[in-house]
Design an enzyme around this catalytic site. Structure first.
Site, PDB file in Angstrom:
ATOM      1  N   TYR A 142       0.863  -1.183   0.000  1.00 58.34           N
ATOM      2  CA  TYR A 142       0.000   0.000   0.000  1.00 58.34           C
ATOM      3  C   TYR A 142       0.895   1.226   0.000  1.00 58.34           C
ATOM      4  CZ  TYR A 142      -3.746   3.124   1.802  1.00 58.34           C
ATOM      5  OH  TYR A 142      -4.659   4.137   1.994  1.00 58.34           O
ATOM      6  N   LYS A 170      -1.526  -1.574  -4.019  1.00 61.08           N
ATOM      7  CA  LYS A 170      -2.558  -0.539  -3.971  1.00 61.08           C
ATOM      8  C   LYS A 170      -1.847   0.784  -4.165  1.00 61.08           C
ATOM      9  CE  LYS A 170      -5.962   1.795  -1.084  1.00 61.08           C
ATOM     10  NZ  LYS A 170      -6.583   1.935   0.265  1.00 61.08           N
TER      11      LYS A 170
END
Length: 303
Positions: A142, A170
């Site tokens: 992320y 992500k």
């Protein structure tokens, strides 16, 4: 990497970063969490991220995180992928929480860049690799420099992609050029971490979206992702424009979890819009702006 070369979607394609419902007195409402997860899957989501940023993970205890993982697994396990947000800025803590999550029937882990510490790229790489080494679960990186304080540089992401359990990213960096380099040089399944960038990132080969706004408009996001994956960019572009006001309502005025909980209360999905300090519920001026955007999107709560 073209759309036709996308690897299997370990984490799904439309993955809401689910809010954590609370009772009126601020306790985690696990029953409401299960009900919300079911609704999201019924509306077209094929993955659920539990206790990520929008799930207010930073103000949950480890026991509350684990309780949320279990509640969502019990509700939708087998119907959608369930991803546990187990990343913190403490590598040992992240490993411990990841290992505890792995004892549940969880499908994967979301690990955020270690925030506040501002480690070097070597430290960031070592952090992710240590967590990925600690379980057999697939890991989604992320990258959100606006919150973490530091980016995961493209060269670091490319090195991390060689780890057998680091399978996805992500991307909340909002740097199309750098994300394109990741897509061109790795086999990672890349997800837009910014609702408004879903279309351009999928056009470049991303597999889908980890979303905040999908809480309140999942069918439309489902249609956008399906159209883009099929190469129907005329349809995808039309839906992209239609979703603009929804994204502004959820992301443009207050923190995402705050806006989404307020809207879900208006929709009758949640009983309240309680958030934990340091988050607070929106004021009258912010509510007026959110409602105006939603009205533009055809969801009028102003009466």
């Amino acid at each position: 990497m073209s759309v036709t070369q996308i690897s299997p979607r370990t984490f799904g394609t439309l993955v809401p970063a689910m809010v954590t419902p609370f009772t009126a007195d601020g306790a985690v409402d696990y029953k409401a969490a299960g009900e919300l997860a079911n609704k999201l899957v019924d509306d077209g989501c094929d993955g659920i991220l539990v206790t990520g940023t929008t799930g207010e993970t930073s103000t949950l205890t480890d026991e509350e995180n684990l309780g949320m993982f279990q509640a969502v697994i019990d509700a939708v396990g087998g119907r959608a992928r369930v991803i546990a947000g187990t990343g913190t800025n403490d590598t040992r803590h992240s490993i411990s929480l990841s290992q505890r999550a792995a004892k549940l029937d969880i499908d994967g882990l979301l690990i955020v860049t270690p925030y506040y510490n501002k480690p070097s790229q070597a430290g960031i790489q070592a952090h992710f690799e240590a967590i990925a080494d600690s379980t057999e679960l697939p890991v989604m990186l992320y990258d959100i420099p606006g919150r973490a304080g530091v980016p995961i540089l493209t060269e670091t992401i490319i090195r991390l992609a060689n780890h057998p359990r680091i399978t996805a990213l992500k991307d909340a960096k909002a740097d199309f050029t750098e994300t394109s380099r990741v897509l061109a040089n790795t086999d990672l399944d890349v997800y837009s971490g910014d609702d408004g960038l879903t279309l351009p990132l999928m056009a470049a080969g991303a597999v889908g979206l980890v979303s905040v706004s999908a809480h309140v408009a999942a069918p439309q996001f489902r249609a956008l992702i399906d159209a883009a994956a099929a190469g129907d960019f005329v349809t995808a572009r039309k839906i992209h424009f239609e979703l603009d006001a929804v994204i502004r309502a959820t992301m443009g005025h207050v923190q995402g979890a705050v806006a989404v909980k307020q809207i879900l209360k208006w929709q009758g999905v949640l009983a309240n819009s309680v958030v934990r300090l340091p988050l607070v519920e929106p004021g009258e001026a912010e509510i007026a702006l959110i409602k105006a955007d939603l009205a533009e999107a055809g969801m009028d709560f102003r009466s």
